[in-house]
Design a protein around this motif. Structure first.
Motif, PDB file in Angstrom:
ATOM      1  N   ILE A   1       0.877  -1.176   0.000  1.00  0.00           N
ATOM      2  CA  ILE A   1       0.000   0.000   0.000  1.00  0.00           C
ATOM      3  C   ILE A   1       0.907   1.215   0.000  1.00  0.00           C
ATOM      4  N   HIS A   2       1.050   1.815  -1.189  1.00  0.00           N
ATOM      5  CA  HIS A   2       2.066   2.850  -1.364  1.00  0.00           C
ATOM      6  C   HIS A   2       1.768   4.092  -0.538  1.00  0.00           C
ATOM      7  N   ALA A   3       0.479   4.424  -0.395  1.00  0.00           N
ATOM      8  CA  ALA A   3       0.111   5.641   0.324  1.00  0.00           C
ATOM      9  C   ALA A   3       0.658   5.613   1.750  1.00  0.00           C
ATOM     10  N   LEU A   4       0.612   4.407   2.364  1.00  0.00           N
ATOM     11  CA  LEU A   4       1.062   4.317   3.751  1.00  0.00           C
ATOM     12  C   LEU A   4       2.497   3.805   3.841  1.00  0.00           C
ATOM     13  N   GLY A   5       3.025   3.398   2.686  1.00  0.00           N
ATOM     14  CA  GLY A   5       4.390   2.882   2.679  1.00  0.00           C
ATOM     15  C   GLY A   5       4.541   1.577   3.433  1.00  0.00           C
ATOM     16  N   VAL A   6       3.476   0.787   3.487  1.00  0.00           N
ATOM     17  CA  VAL A   6       3.566  -0.509   4.169  1.00  0.00           C
ATOM     18  C   VAL A   6       3.181  -1.632   3.217  1.00  0.00           C
ATOM     19  N   VAL A   7       3.530  -2.836   3.610  1.00  0.00           N
ATOM     20  CA  VAL A   7       3.138  -4.008   2.848  1.00  0.00           C
ATOM     21  C   VAL A   7       2.285  -4.885   3.749  1.00  0.00           C
ATOM     22  N   VAL A   8       1.075  -5.197   3.278  1.00  0.00           N
ATOM     23  CA  VAL A   8       0.174  -6.019   4.076  1.00  0.00           C
ATOM     24  C   VAL A   8       0.300  -7.467   3.616  1.00  0.00           C
ATOM     25  N   TYR A   9       0.536  -8.371   4.558  1.00  0.00           N
ATOM     26  CA  TYR A   9       0.558  -9.794   4.230  1.00  0.00           C
ATOM     27  C   TYR A   9      -0.705 -10.439   4.783  1.00  0.00           C
ATOM     28  N   PRO A  10      -1.660 -10.786   3.923  1.00  0.00           N
ATOM     29  CA  PRO A  10      -2.895 -11.383   4.430  1.00  0.00           C
ATOM     30  C   PRO A  10      -2.624 -12.770   5.014  1.00  0.00           C
ATOM     31  N   HIS A  11      -3.488 -13.164   5.929  1.00  0.00           N
ATOM     32  CA  HIS A  11      -3.430 -14.490   6.516  1.00  0.00           C
ATOM     33  C   HIS A  11      -3.624 -15.543   5.415  1.00  0.00           C
ATOM     34  N   ALA A  12      -3.067 -16.758   5.634  1.00  0.00           N
ATOM     35  CA  ALA A  12      -3.138 -17.788   4.596  1.00  0.00           C
ATOM     36  C   ALA A  12      -4.583 -18.043   4.136  1.00  0.00           C
ATOM     37  N   TRP A  13      -5.523 -18.016   5.088  1.00  0.00           N
ATOM     38  CA  TRP A  13      -6.919 -18.269   4.694  1.00  0.00           C
ATOM     39  C   TRP A  13      -7.460 -17.146   3.824  1.00  0.00           C
ATOM     40  N   ALA A  14      -7.083 -15.899   4.175  1.00  0.00           N
ATOM     41  CA  ALA A  14      -7.532 -14.758   3.374  1.00  0.00           C
ATOM     42  C   ALA A  14      -6.948 -14.864   1.968  1.00  0.00           C
ATOM     43  N   VAL A  15      -5.694 -15.314   1.904  1.00  0.00           N
ATOM     44  CA  VAL A  15      -5.035 -15.495   0.601  1.00  0.00           C
ATOM     45  C   VAL A  15      -5.844 -16.456  -0.258  1.00  0.00           C
TER      46      VAL A  15
ATOM     47  N   THR B   1     -18.995  -8.391  -6.463  1.00  0.00           N
ATOM     48  CA  THR B   1     -17.922  -9.316  -6.087  1.00  0.00           C
ATOM     49  C   THR B   1     -16.785  -9.204  -7.091  1.00  0.00           C
ATOM     50  N   ALA B   2     -17.174  -9.098  -8.352  1.00  0.00           N
ATOM     51  CA  ALA B   2     -16.184  -9.041  -9.427  1.00  0.00           C
ATOM     52  C   ALA B   2     -15.280  -7.832  -9.248  1.00  0.00           C
ATOM     53  N   CYS B   3     -15.892  -6.676  -8.982  1.00  0.00           N
ATOM     54  CA  CYS B   3     -15.108  -5.448  -8.849  1.00  0.00           C
ATOM     55  C   CYS B   3     -14.161  -5.556  -7.662  1.00  0.00           C
ATOM     56  N   MET B   4     -14.675  -6.128  -6.560  1.00  0.00           N
ATOM     57  CA  MET B   4     -13.858  -6.274  -5.367  1.00  0.00           C
ATOM     58  C   MET B   4     -12.642  -7.136  -5.682  1.00  0.00           C
ATOM     59  N   ALA B   5     -12.938  -8.276  -6.301  1.00  0.00           N
ATOM     60  CA  ALA B   5     -11.853  -9.202  -6.629  1.00  0.00           C
ATOM     61  C   ALA B   5     -10.879  -8.548  -7.597  1.00  0.00           C
ATOM     62  N   ALA B   6     -11.437  -7.719  -8.509  1.00  0.00           N
ATOM     63  CA  ALA B   6     -10.585  -7.076  -9.505  1.00  0.00           C
ATOM     64  C   ALA B   6      -9.600  -6.148  -8.821  1.00  0.00           C
ATOM     65  N   SER B   7     -10.115  -5.340  -7.878  1.00  0.00           N
ATOM     66  CA  SER B   7      -9.221  -4.390  -7.236  1.00  0.00           C
ATOM     67  C   SER B   7      -8.144  -5.135  -6.460  1.00  0.00           C
ATOM     68  N   LEU B   8      -8.550  -6.253  -5.818  1.00  0.00           N
ATOM     69  CA  LEU B   8      -7.565  -7.048  -5.084  1.00  0.00           C
ATOM     70  C   LEU B   8      -6.544  -7.629  -6.044  1.00  0.00           C
ATOM     71  N   GLY B   9      -7.063  -8.130  -7.168  1.00  0.00           N
ATOM     72  CA  GLY B   9      -6.164  -8.743  -8.149  1.00  0.00           C
ATOM     73  C   GLY B   9      -5.152  -7.742  -8.673  1.00  0.00           C
ATOM     74  N   VAL B  10      -5.627  -6.517  -8.934  1.00  0.00           N
ATOM     75  CA  VAL B  10      -4.741  -5.486  -9.468  1.00  0.00           C
ATOM     76  C   VAL B  10      -3.669  -5.145  -8.443  1.00  0.00           C
ATOM     77  N   LEU B  11      -4.073  -5.100  -7.161  1.00  0.00           N
ATOM     78  CA  LEU B  11      -3.106  -4.805  -6.111  1.00  0.00           C
ATOM     79  C   LEU B  11      -2.035  -5.881  -6.040  1.00  0.00           C
TER      80      LEU B  11
END
Lengths: 363, 324
Positions: free
Chosen positions: A110-124, B9-19
């Motif tokens: 997240i460039h605005a905050l200058g941090v990198v977020v690592y989501p939990h494995a389940w979130a991934v 859902t698509a838009c949400m996933a899209a923004s995540l994917g782009v990130l």
């Protein structure tokens, strides 16, 4: 022609019971469960030829090896039953594997905050599946809104998906997906190689997906609509089925399942590669066809396709155990597919000839 | 699910994917870049989905840029016809030289001849063709020597005894055969070492994984795996770790960063580095020489020896090359 359509629609009301209950029971049963019969025959054959084949650990291995193709085949079956085809499953699997790999290895900067977020494995995992569902939604949108034939639309997204996967890390892999304690994202490879009650996780995933998809296909209105749309789209539309929505949604399911398959591949290999899943669409179609799914739509079962995936996995495993060369493995697999579909034609003719009574379609 | 929620859902996933993915523009199949001296060197490789070839292409392109040339880069996907079309395109664009990792020792001869006849010199890297006097240079790593190196180290790690399996590359690829022959020419001398399985895994990591799983069923007490390239070695290593057999010895071939990282973690035991950084740069330097003077001053066929990577010297590795 009209009669055929009528029969298709009626058939579609009984997705899991296309072979009529009456008539010569044994022959009909053999035909209905031909994928299962093929599976048993092949397994008996390998049991005689290899002392290793019929062991608990080898059977578990075969189930694990069938899980990826099985997951793809489930989505593929729903799509084919709805009258479509999804050639992008392998590419979506590869792309979502890369998304997951990037999330674990690189995180979300997240460039605005200058941090990198690592989501939990389940979130991934959830983000990965959402990305697959999105890709499926794109397929559905192209097919139902832009009216592009499914074969062409998903062929296009196959290339786009593979291209994006390659682009995501310039052709390189995202290796070592164990995560780190510092990032709090450990545990991802468990999905591919972990055990739950002594059974490998991919087998659980396949079992859950099979049960869920089977329930959707046979016990929900949406499921019946899939068969109705694939059997006779016009008739379905006239009877009030929202054809476009049904057709679009099966691609979302297929995309999500493809993503799950890609995630399992990445978890097994502990590494995400852009080429993962290349050519898997054909394996999935083969499994569906082996399981009795008609490429014309309107006909097919989830369990049949999963058994089809098992047949392919058993063949590959058994032939490697016997030390048969790769060339022969290809030839034999192709042979089995052709024979299975030839039997399908026998069944089709049997239905056409009335000695077993088309009347049995009625409730 | 309505279409609205679906799109939501698509838009949400899209923004995540782009990130999640680094932002890059869409790339056409042929990428061109202008140089400072007005001349262009074409670089054609078999695949841009294999990190090996991506690295090969990058080393050549960077060297060309350094020498002031523009570049035209594309992949022929191992397809001889695509390769011929690319070469014709390159001729039509009046490139000054072509650096090519070819699509087959026999199938590529006519393509190379087409370019040579049109006055465009061709410099082959990584793989030879079965003809002499057409290409200006054939700079390849010595696959046979590398495989012997791999086999020797593998035998040493195994203590010159025990059972092992061999994973070979795509059967239609010359390098797959040469490497198998090279490794076996060494291993056959050790009477106490027994190969209990030999299977192709098509250079693929997932196939390496599943084939290894099955081979483990047939030979649960196997002591070693010798793989024809790095991706198959990584797949086999993943299968062995999943089966709680971390002591089985795995060796690879290529020298990819992923296997080097695995060696550093104490997983894969040895690897053979193909000097692709060296031969890719060498091809461009010789092309530059040829463009300026009309000759390279070197013999056409140049074989570069491969280098063994072990836990002891892995610290000297940097991006497909060893610091000396």
């Amino acid at each position: 022609m009209k009669d055929m359509a009528k029969q298709d629609l009626k058939k579609s009301e009984h997705p899991e019971s296309e072979t009529r209950g009456t008539g010569p029971a044994l022959g009909a049963l053999l035909l209905k469960f031909r994928a299962f019969v093929a599976l048993i025959v092949i397994m008996v054959l390998f049991t005689f030829l290899s002392s290793t084949f019929l062991t608990w650990s080898n059977l578990i291995t075969v189930l694990v090896q069938s899980s990826i193709n099985g997951l793809l085949a489930i989505g593929m079956t729903l799509v084919i039953v709805s009258g479509g085809i999804d050639l992008s499953v392998g590419a979506i699997a590869g792309l979502c594997g890369m998304v997951v790999g990037a999330l674990i290895d690189v995180g979300i900067p997240i460039h605005a905050l200058g941090v990198v977020v690592y989501p939990h494995a389940w979130a991934v995992v959830l983000i990965g599946i959402a990305a697959g569902a999105l890709a499926g939604a794109v397929n559905g949108w192209i097919i139902t809104r832009l009216n592009v034939a499914p074969f062409i639309a998903t062929l296009g997204t196959l290339y786009i998906g593979r291209g994006l996967a390659l682009l995501s890390n310039n052709g390189s892999t995202f290796p070592f997906l164990d995560g780190t304690k510092a990032h709090g994202n450990m545990g991802f490879p468990w999905l591919g190689n972990g055990l739950l009650l002594d059974i490998p996780v991919p087998i659980w995933l396949l079992a859950i997906a099979t049960l869920a998809a089977s329930a959707v296909a046979t016990r929900t209105t949406f499921g019946r609509h899939i068969y109705a749309v694939g059997g006779n789209e016009r008739a379905a539309a006239l009877s009030g089925v929202k054809v476009r929505s049904v057709r679009a949604r099966v691609y979302v399911i297929s995309g999500a399942l493809s993503a799950l398959a890609g995630i399992v591949i990445a978890a097994q290999l502990d590494s995400a590669g852009a080429a993962a899943g290349t050519g898997y669409e054909l394996n999935a179609i083969a499994a569906a066809v082996l399981g009795g799914t008609s490429l014309m739509g309107g006909k097919g079962t989830i369990t049949g396709s999963v058994i089809g995936a098992l047949v392919i996995a058993v063949l590959v495993d058994g032939l490697i155990l016997l030390g048969v060369s790769d060339f022969w493995q290809m030839i034999i697999t192709g042979f089995v597919i052709v024979v299975a579909v030839a039997i399908d034609q026998v069944q089709f003719n049997a239905v056409k000839f009335p000695w077993r009574g088309g009347a049995a379609v009625k409730r | 699910m309505t279409l609205k929620t679906l799109l939501g859902t698509a838009c949400m996933a899209a923004s995540l994917g782009v990130l999640a993915l680094p932002a890059s523009a869409a790339t056409p199949s042929v990428q061109s870049q202008k140089g400072t001296n007005g001349k262009t060197i074409a670089i054609f490789v078999p695949s841009l989905s294999n990190p090996f070839f991506v690295a090969e292409e990058k080393f050549a392109a960077d060297e060309a840029t350094k020498l002031g040339y523009g570049t035209m880069v594309a992949s022929h996907d191992g397809n001889a016809e695509t390769q011929l079309n690319l070469i014709k395109t390159a001729i039509a664009r009046h490139v000054s030289a072509i650096v090519l990792d070819n699509a087959g020792a026999d199938e590529s001869i006519s393509a190379v001849k087409t370019a040579t006849d049109a006055g465009v010199p061709v410099f082959l890297i990584d793989r030879e063709i079965n003809a002499k006097g057409i290409a200006k240079a054939q700079i390849v790593s010595n696959n046979f020597q590398g495989a012997q190196l791999e086999g020797t180290q593998f035998a040493k790690l195994m203590g010159y005894k025990g059972t092992y399996v061999e994973l070979t590359g795509l059967p239609s690829d010359t390098n797959a055969k040469v490497r198998a022959q090279g490794a076996e020419s060494v291993l056959n001398h050790f009477k106490d070492m027994k190969m209990v399985g030999k299977q192709t895994a098509d250079w693929s990591q997932s196939k390496g994984f599943s084939v290894m799983q099955t081979l483990l069923q047939a030979h649960p007490d196997v002591k070693g795996v010798i793989a024809g390239n790095d991706t198959m070695a990584l797949g086999a290593e993943a299968a062995l770790l999943a089966a709680h057999k971390p002591d089985v010895i795995v060796v690879g071939f290529d020298g990819s960063p992923d296997v080097v990282a695995s060696i550093k973690k104490g997983q894969i035991k040895a690897d053979v580095l193909q000097p692709i950084a060296v031969f890719s740069q060498k091809a461009v330097i010789e092309a530059d020489q040829y463009i300026k003077t009309g000759k390279t001053g070197l013999p056409e066929k140049q074989e570069l020896n491969c280098i063994l990577i072990t836990p002891e010297n892995v610290g000297n590795y940097t991006n497909w090359a060893m610091k000396s």
